[in-house]
Design a protein around this motif. Structure first.
Motif, PDB file in Angstrom:
ATOM      1  N   THR A  93       0.861  -1.178   0.000  1.00  0.00           N
ATOM      2  CA  THR A  93       0.000   0.000   0.000  1.00  0.00           C
ATOM      3  C   THR A  93       0.904   1.237   0.000  1.00  0.00           C
ATOM      4  OG1 THR A  93      -0.171   0.236   2.407  1.00  0.00           O
ATOM      5  CG2 THR A  93      -1.723  -1.293   1.343  1.00  0.00           C
ATOM      6  N   ASN A  94       0.336   2.401   0.215  1.00  0.00           N
ATOM      7  CA  ASN A  94       1.129   3.636   0.202  1.00  0.00           C
ATOM      8  C   ASN A  94       2.202   3.657   1.283  1.00  0.00           C
ATOM      9  OD1 ASN A  94      -0.738   4.251  -1.722  1.00  0.00           O
ATOM     10  ND2 ASN A  94      -1.766   5.842  -0.561  1.00  0.00           N
ATOM     11  N   GLN A  95       1.907   3.047   2.445  1.00  0.00           N
ATOM     12  CA  GLN A  95       2.843   3.088   3.565  1.00  0.00           C
ATOM     13  C   GLN A  95       3.151   1.726   4.169  1.00  0.00           C
ATOM     14  OE1 GLN A  95       1.935   6.112   6.556  1.00  0.00           O
ATOM     15  NE2 GLN A  95       0.553   7.105   5.102  1.00  0.00           N
ATOM     16  N   ARG A 123      -5.179   1.721   1.043  1.00  0.00           N
ATOM     17  CA  ARG A 123      -4.771   2.697   0.010  1.00  0.00           C
ATOM     18  C   ARG A 123      -5.775   3.842  -0.045  1.00  0.00           C
ATOM     19  NH1 ARG A 123      -4.236  -2.043  -3.463  1.00  0.00           N
ATOM     20  NH2 ARG A 123      -2.129  -2.820  -3.146  1.00  0.00           N
ATOM     21  N   LEU A 125      -7.341   5.053   2.364  1.00  0.00           N
ATOM     22  CA  LEU A 125      -7.094   5.912   3.525  1.00  0.00           C
ATOM     23  C   LEU A 125      -5.707   6.546   3.481  1.00  0.00           C
ATOM     24  CD1 LEU A 125      -8.519   3.608   6.360  1.00  0.00           C
ATOM     25  CD2 LEU A 125      -9.633   5.576   5.287  1.00  0.00           C
ATOM     26  N   ASN A 126      -5.010   6.365   2.371  1.00  0.00           N
ATOM     27  CA  ASN A 126      -3.648   6.867   2.153  1.00  0.00           C
ATOM     28  C   ASN A 126      -2.636   6.165   3.052  1.00  0.00           C
ATOM     29  OD1 ASN A 126      -1.912   8.335   0.535  1.00  0.00           O
ATOM     30  ND2 ASN A 126      -1.814  10.035   1.995  1.00  0.00           N
ATOM     31  N   TYR A 127      -2.928   4.952   3.464  1.00  0.00           N
ATOM     32  CA  TYR A 127      -1.964   4.118   4.165  1.00  0.00           C
ATOM     33  C   TYR A 127      -1.417   3.116   3.175  1.00  0.00           C
ATOM     34  CZ  TYR A 127      -2.695   5.780   8.893  1.00  0.00           C
ATOM     35  OH  TYR A 127      -2.728   6.562  10.025  1.00  0.00           O
TER      36      TYR A 127
END
Length: 127
Positions: A93-95, A123, A125-127
């Motif tokens: 995922t992003n993080q 993703r 949730l930008n995680y």
């Protein structure tokens, strides 16, 4: 929701994933199921394989002391299989990196969906 709850409820709790963990891109453990303790080197290799899969293509995917035969990968997903019924799926995922191990009684597609659905949610949730 805590990271441990994602592992316990969204992955292992589905009955489709036998063991699971969530790591940061730097290899830091965020949460893991009981008895699942891959080595730092195993996690580092899996994380690196999202951008360069040559090592796992040649040597297989090692996780929690088990070797899986490399099946396929891209920039977001790594998949492997051991024998006729066991396998591994990892999603970036992003993080984070989500790792799910499945065993006999679960089809690869079912495990891929469980791990993939959580990855898509994180993703979003930008995680």
């Amino acid at each position: 929701m805590s990271w441990q709850a994602y592992v316990d409820d969204n992955l292992v709790g589905t009955g489709k994933i036998a063991h699971a963990a969530i790591y940061g891109h730097d290899g830091t453990l965020w949460a893991a199921s009981k008895g699942f303790n891959p080595s730092h080197e195993e996690i580092k290799t899996i994380i690196e394989s999202f951008s360069d899969a040559q090592k796992i293509q040649a040597n297989g995917i090692h996780c929690n002391g088990v070797k899986y035969v490399f099946l396929n990968s891209d920039e977001l997903t790594v998949r492997g299989k051991k024998g006729a019924a066991d396998g591994i799926v990892a999603e970036k995922t992003n993080q984070a990196v989500i790792i799910g191990i499945y065993a006999e009684g679960t089809m690869a597609g079912q495990a891929n969906k469980v791990v993939g659905d959580l990855a898509d949610y994180l993703r979003g949730l930008n995680y």
